[in-house]
Write a protein that holds these residues in place. Structure first.
Motif, PDB file in Angstrom:
ATOM      1  N   VAL A 187       0.931  -1.059  -0.142  1.00 56.15           N
ATOM      2  CA  VAL A 187       0.150   0.066   0.095  1.00 56.15           C
ATOM      3  C   VAL A 187       0.825   1.238  -0.162  1.00 56.15           C
ATOM      4  O   VAL A 187       0.480   2.258  -0.662  1.00 56.15           O
ATOM      5  CB  VAL A 187      -0.788   0.090   1.161  1.00 56.15           C
ATOM      6  N   VAL A 188       1.839   1.361   0.817  1.00 56.50           N
ATOM      7  CA  VAL A 188       2.777   2.386   0.999  1.00 56.50           C
ATOM      8  C   VAL A 188       3.357   2.751  -0.377  1.00 56.50           C
ATOM      9  O   VAL A 188       3.545   3.638  -1.025  1.00 56.50           O
ATOM     10  CB  VAL A 188       4.123   2.300   1.997  1.00 56.50           C
ATOM     11  N   GLU A 189       3.869   1.627  -0.896  1.00 53.14           N
ATOM     12  CA  GLU A 189       4.449   1.664  -2.333  1.00 53.14           C
ATOM     13  C   GLU A 189       3.677   2.046  -3.303  1.00 53.14           C
ATOM     14  O   GLU A 189       4.044   3.234  -4.266  1.00 53.14           O
ATOM     15  CB  GLU A 189       4.993   0.164  -2.684  1.00 53.14           C
ATOM     16  N   ASN A 190       2.458   1.505  -3.296  1.00 51.57           N
ATOM     17  CA  ASN A 190       1.416   2.102  -4.444  1.00 51.57           C
ATOM     18  C   ASN A 190       1.031   3.453  -4.315  1.00 51.57           C
ATOM     19  O   ASN A 190       0.809   4.491  -5.134  1.00 51.57           O
ATOM     20  CB  ASN A 190       0.090   1.138  -4.094  1.00 51.57           C
ATOM     21  N   ALA A 191       0.765   3.900  -2.852  1.00 48.52           N
ATOM     22  CA  ALA A 191       0.365   5.238  -2.811  1.00 48.52           C
ATOM     23  C   ALA A 191       1.637   6.275  -3.226  1.00 48.52           C
ATOM     24  O   ALA A 191       1.136   7.349  -3.529  1.00 48.52           O
ATOM     25  CB  ALA A 191       0.072   5.577  -1.141  1.00 48.52           C
ATOM     26  N   ALA A 192       2.891   5.732  -2.812  1.00 52.38           N
ATOM     27  CA  ALA A 192       3.910   6.631  -3.243  1.00 52.38           C
ATOM     28  C   ALA A 192       4.082   6.849  -4.652  1.00 52.38           C
ATOM     29  O   ALA A 192       4.141   7.857  -5.328  1.00 52.38           O
ATOM     30  CB  ALA A 192       5.217   6.082  -2.629  1.00 52.38           C
ATOM     31  N   LYS A 193       3.885   5.716  -5.241  1.00 52.80           N
ATOM     32  CA  LYS A 193       4.053   5.708  -6.802  1.00 52.80           C
ATOM     33  C   LYS A 193       2.996   6.489  -7.552  1.00 52.80           C
ATOM     34  O   LYS A 193       3.291   6.973  -8.586  1.00 52.80           O
ATOM     35  CB  LYS A 193       3.964   4.176  -7.194  1.00 52.80           C
ATOM     36  N   ASN A 194       1.922   6.251  -6.977  1.00 54.00           N
ATOM     37  CA  ASN A 194       0.606   6.850  -7.878  1.00 54.00           C
ATOM     38  C   ASN A 194       0.452   8.220  -7.330  1.00 54.00           C
ATOM     39  O   ASN A 194      -0.558   8.977  -7.524  1.00 54.00           O
ATOM     40  CB  ASN A 194      -0.614   6.203  -7.561  1.00 54.00           C
ATOM     41  N   ARG A 195       1.243   8.798  -6.421  1.00 60.63           N
ATOM     42  CA  ARG A 195       0.952   9.896  -5.507  1.00 60.63           C
ATOM     43  C   ARG A 195      -0.293  10.298  -5.130  1.00 60.63           C
ATOM     44  O   ARG A 195      -1.039  11.155  -5.021  1.00 60.63           O
ATOM     45  CB  ARG A 195       1.264  10.989  -6.511  1.00 60.63           C
ATOM     46  N   GLU A 196      -0.732   9.105  -4.260  1.00 58.44           N
ATOM     47  CA  GLU A 196      -2.163   9.263  -3.699  1.00 58.44           C
ATOM     48  C   GLU A 196      -2.252   8.807  -2.081  1.00 58.44           C
ATOM     49  O   GLU A 196      -2.250   7.643  -2.006  1.00 58.44           O
ATOM     50  CB  GLU A 196      -2.848   7.843  -4.605  1.00 58.44           C
ATOM     51  N   PRO A 197      -1.929   9.788  -1.279  1.00 59.25           N
ATOM     52  CA  PRO A 197      -1.773   9.619   0.122  1.00 59.25           C
ATOM     53  C   PRO A 197      -3.220   9.193   0.561  1.00 59.25           C
ATOM     54  O   PRO A 197      -3.169   8.492   1.587  1.00 59.25           O
ATOM     55  CB  PRO A 197      -1.879  11.035   0.488  1.00 59.25           C
ATOM     56  N   GLN A 198      -4.248   9.311  -0.132  1.00 50.42           N
ATOM     57  CA  GLN A 198      -5.582   8.878   0.515  1.00 50.42           C
ATOM     58  C   GLN A 198      -5.495   7.441   0.653  1.00 50.42           C
ATOM     59  O   GLN A 198      -6.288   6.723   1.365  1.00 50.42           O
ATOM     60  CB  GLN A 198      -6.758   9.256  -0.352  1.00 50.42           C
ATOM     61  N   GLN A 199      -4.724   6.540  -0.090  1.00 50.51           N
ATOM     62  CA  GLN A 199      -4.846   5.224   0.001  1.00 50.51           C
ATOM     63  C   GLN A 199      -4.257   4.791   1.370  1.00 50.51           C
ATOM     64  O   GLN A 199      -4.735   3.643   1.716  1.00 50.51           O
ATOM     65  CB  GLN A 199      -3.821   4.658  -1.248  1.00 50.51           C
ATOM     66  N   VAL A 200      -3.206   5.536   1.977  1.00 47.99           N
ATOM     67  CA  VAL A 200      -2.945   5.190   3.211  1.00 47.99           C
ATOM     68  C   VAL A 200      -4.102   5.442   4.198  1.00 47.99           C
ATOM     69  O   VAL A 200      -4.387   4.475   4.899  1.00 47.99           O
ATOM     70  CB  VAL A 200      -1.869   6.041   3.686  1.00 47.99           C
ATOM     71  N   ALA A 201      -4.809   6.425   4.180  1.00 46.81           N
ATOM     72  CA  ALA A 201      -6.173   6.784   4.973  1.00 46.81           C
ATOM     73  C   ALA A 201      -7.015   5.444   4.749  1.00 46.81           C
ATOM     74  O   ALA A 201      -7.504   4.950   5.863  1.00 46.81           O
ATOM     75  CB  ALA A 201      -6.632   8.101   4.606  1.00 46.81           C
ATOM     76  N   GLN A 202      -7.319   5.024   3.778  1.00 45.51           N
ATOM     77  CA  GLN A 202      -8.186   3.970   3.442  1.00 45.51           C
ATOM     78  C   GLN A 202      -7.839   2.755   4.081  1.00 45.51           C
ATOM     79  O   GLN A 202      -8.446   1.982   4.665  1.00 45.51           O
ATOM     80  CB  GLN A 202      -8.573   3.888   1.787  1.00 45.51           C
ATOM     81  N   TYR A 203      -6.337   2.474   3.942  1.00 44.60           N
ATOM     82  CA  TYR A 203      -5.903   1.118   4.381  1.00 44.60           C
ATOM     83  C   TYR A 203      -5.947   1.187   6.019  1.00 44.60           C
ATOM     84  O   TYR A 203      -6.250   0.216   6.537  1.00 44.60           O
ATOM     85  CB  TYR A 203      -4.548   1.196   4.214  1.00 44.60           C
TER      86      TYR A 203
END
Length: 561
Positions: free
Chosen positions: A491-507
């Motif tokens: 998740v961290v990797e994806n959020a960083a790669k896609n520049r999408e911090p909200q993925q961390v929040a959702q996780y």
RNA sequence: GCGCCCAUAGCUCAACCGGAUAGAGCAACGGCCUUCUAAGCCGUAGGUUGCAGGUUCGAAUCCUGCUGGGCGCGCCA
């Protein structure tokens, strides 16, 4: 686990190619995803579907062939073919539970990686001009930008946080005039008030401090007031410093720190604007018309050409923008991310076009942009538009004062940047189950409480005993938590790669949910030492990941609530 | 008029750069506190993913055209 499966599949394909069952030139596309449904195992791959056509086989047939060729592995308990040809992998319970040991072992570093290989990345965000306190829009930029930086740091990049501002243009002149008017005792509705003057209450404070001869210290400057209401230059210097300090305090309250404050005026002082103009003229991409100097940005994808130098001789903001980005490039940033409000989206093509026209080898789509949409603030279901202090907008400080830093940061970063955001003050300040921030923090506090309980009962956590008994974590609820924990690095990797911090929040919401469910279903403080410690270790691992995730968002992880 | 972004349950939003039966929370209804924090949990109900086509084994996701909303279209930043 995921990597294990990928390498197993690679092994199978290689073997089949060797046997001539699959053509040698067959392109390999291996995608392994965690499943949504437990009935589909823990991980699934679509490889048989994706490769069926090029391999000249039916998907299910290919799936079967692949499974037969799959090397043995202790980590996989069962493999099934399902649906149109998915291959489902069921992880051995023991292997899956090892993630608990891994989390405890890694601690704060669990989820971190070196994907970035230490590469330099610059993130420019907030970049508010020093004409007033930061507003909610800046707040969203600050939350998203800072969270992005944390994500990039966590994935092995060398991050520079940069704040760019215009300390010289017409708006600053306007600011100085407004302060001067206030110093002369004028109000916004009086005759003699500058047209388009800044009407906020804070201007009065600036004027008073100026007259009182005060000294202000901001992150990047310190200025003492002269106190002469007729010295416009002195007023301007003082006002800029004053508002820079104000913004620093806003940012500090928000937990955001910058490495570099970059002044637009420095580009002029160092001749970088002139140098950029000359380079563009030499490159033959400019022309004069109506007494102004234009850049043919239409050659580089813009929908109309842009003025660089105005008829009266001054430059438009566009040119320093280009000079600024050239400077970023020359400082060696191969990756630059600009976080801005979407109301400035028209600068994207323009700046990129300007950089292309320079012909210095800057890649076409450089730099990257993350644009956030507008923020609307509501209270009791009604839009809040005014802040007494700022006059015409809601400030970051208003929000922090009213709902706290954690909720403000979380709410502003938990939504996709490209969707409009309604900031519901009532929701953010509610200390109830409606509030996602509390939901996550509560999960963290619960684990802490559990550990305190264990201490009090003189049954402290026994690390070795726990790790020797991870196989006892076998309920569906425990497995759900384990699987969720295992996904965090991805998740961290994806959020960083896609520049999408909200993925961390959702996780974090998902993890907290899994944990709460588990907490209610499985009692931790049981008499059996092995079971109790295994369960405690799961709690500890959950706490660690919640903490790591919250830290990525700049939100605190309280021990009790 | 042109450009960019968005549209998912009554509400606020997810859905990991195309995957299996589209998920949470709130609101509604029914349950769970003499047991580790009830700021929690379990269950019920709720959907033609704005509309119409297309691409393919498979679409909320990609393409085209509509509809509706936001932002932008300065020799302002």
């Amino acid at each position: 686990m995921k990597d294990t499966i990928v390498s197993l599949l690679e092994g199978a394909v290689a073997a089949l190619k060797h046997q001539g069952v699959l053509p040698d030139e067959l392109a390999l596309v291996i995608k392994v995803d965690p499943t949504k449904d437990k009935a589909h195992g823990d991980y699934a791959t679509n490889i048989a579907l994706a490769m069926a056509k090029p391999a000249g086989m039916k998907p299910r047939e290919l799936a079967e062939t692949l499974i037969d060729a799959l090397p043995e592995s202790a980590a996989v308990e069962k493999i099934e073919i399902a649906g149109p040809g998915f291959i489902n992998f069921f992880a051995a319970t023991d292997a899956a539970a090892q993630v608990v040991a891994q989390v405890l072992d890694c601690g704060d570093t669990f989820g971190r990686s070196m994907i970035g290989k230490g590469e330099k990345v610059q993130v420019e965000f907030v970049s508010a001009n020093p004409t007033g306190p930061l507003h909610v829009g800046h707040g969203r930029g600050a939350a998203i930008g800072d969270c992005l930086c944390r994500l990039l740091e966590a994935t092995g990049y060398d991050v520079t946080r940069e704040f760019y501002y215009n300390d010289a243009g017409a708006q600053i002149q306007n600011l100085a005039l407004s302060v001067q008017a206030r110093a002369q005792g004028l109000g916004p509705d009086d005759a003699g008030w500058p047209a388009d003057g800044y009407r906020g209450e804070y201007i009065v404070d600036v004027a008073n401090d100026y007259l009182a001869g005060k000294t202000v210290t901001a992150d990047d400057r310190e200025v003492s007031a002269i106190g002469d209401p007729n010295d416009l230059d002195a007023i301007q210097a003082f006002a800029v410093a004053w508002l820079r300090r104000e913004q620093d305090l806003d940012l500090k309250a928000f937990g955001v720190e910058f490495d570099v404050y970059f002044l637009e005026s420095s580009l002029y002082e160092e001749g970088k604007v002139e140098a950029t103009v000359e380079k563009l003229i030499r490159g033959g991409h400019t022309y004069e018309e109506d007494g102004a100097l234009w850049l043919r940005t239409t050659d580089f994808g813009d929908d109309k050409d842009r003025v660089m130098r105005k008829r009266e001789g001054g430059y438009t903001y566009f040119l320093p923008d280009v000079a600024y980005h050239l400077d970023k490039w020359q400082r060696g940033f191969k990756t630059v991310i600009n976080e801005q409000g979407a109301d400035h989206h028209s600068t994207v093509t323009r700046v990129r076009a300007g950089l292309q026209a320079l012909e210095v080898g800057i890649p076409k789509g450089w730099p990257d942009y993350v644009l956030h949409q507008m923020v609307m603030v509501t209270r009791s279901g009604v839009e809040v538009k005014l802040s007494k202090r700022a006059g015409s907008y809601v400030t970051v400080r208003d929000l922090i004062d009213e709902v706290g830093r954690d909720a403000t940061r979380f709410f502003l970063a938990a939504r996709r940047a490209d969707s409009q955001l309604t900031f519901d003050i009532d929701l953010a300040r509610s200390q109830s189950n409606d509030n996602p921030v509390y939901y996550i923090q509560y999960a963290h506090a619960r684990v802490c409480s559990m550990l305190r309980k264990a201490q009090d009962a003189e049954q402290p956590f026994d690390h070795d005993l726990a790790l020797a008994n991870l196989a006892l974590l076998e309920s569906d609820q425990e497995k759900a938590v384990i699987n969720r924990l295992a996904r965090f690095p991805e998740v961290v990797e994806n959020a960083a790669k896609n520049r999408e911090p909200q993925q961390v929040a959702q996780y974090l919401l998902d993890l907290a949910g899994d944990f709460h469910t588990c907490y209610n279903a499985v009692k931790v403080m049981v008499d059996d030492d092995a079971t109790r410690n295994a369960r405690l270790s799961l709690g500890l691992a959950t706490r660690q990941v919640l903490r790591n995730g919250l830290d990525l968002m700049g939100v605190s992880a309280p021990e009790e609530m």
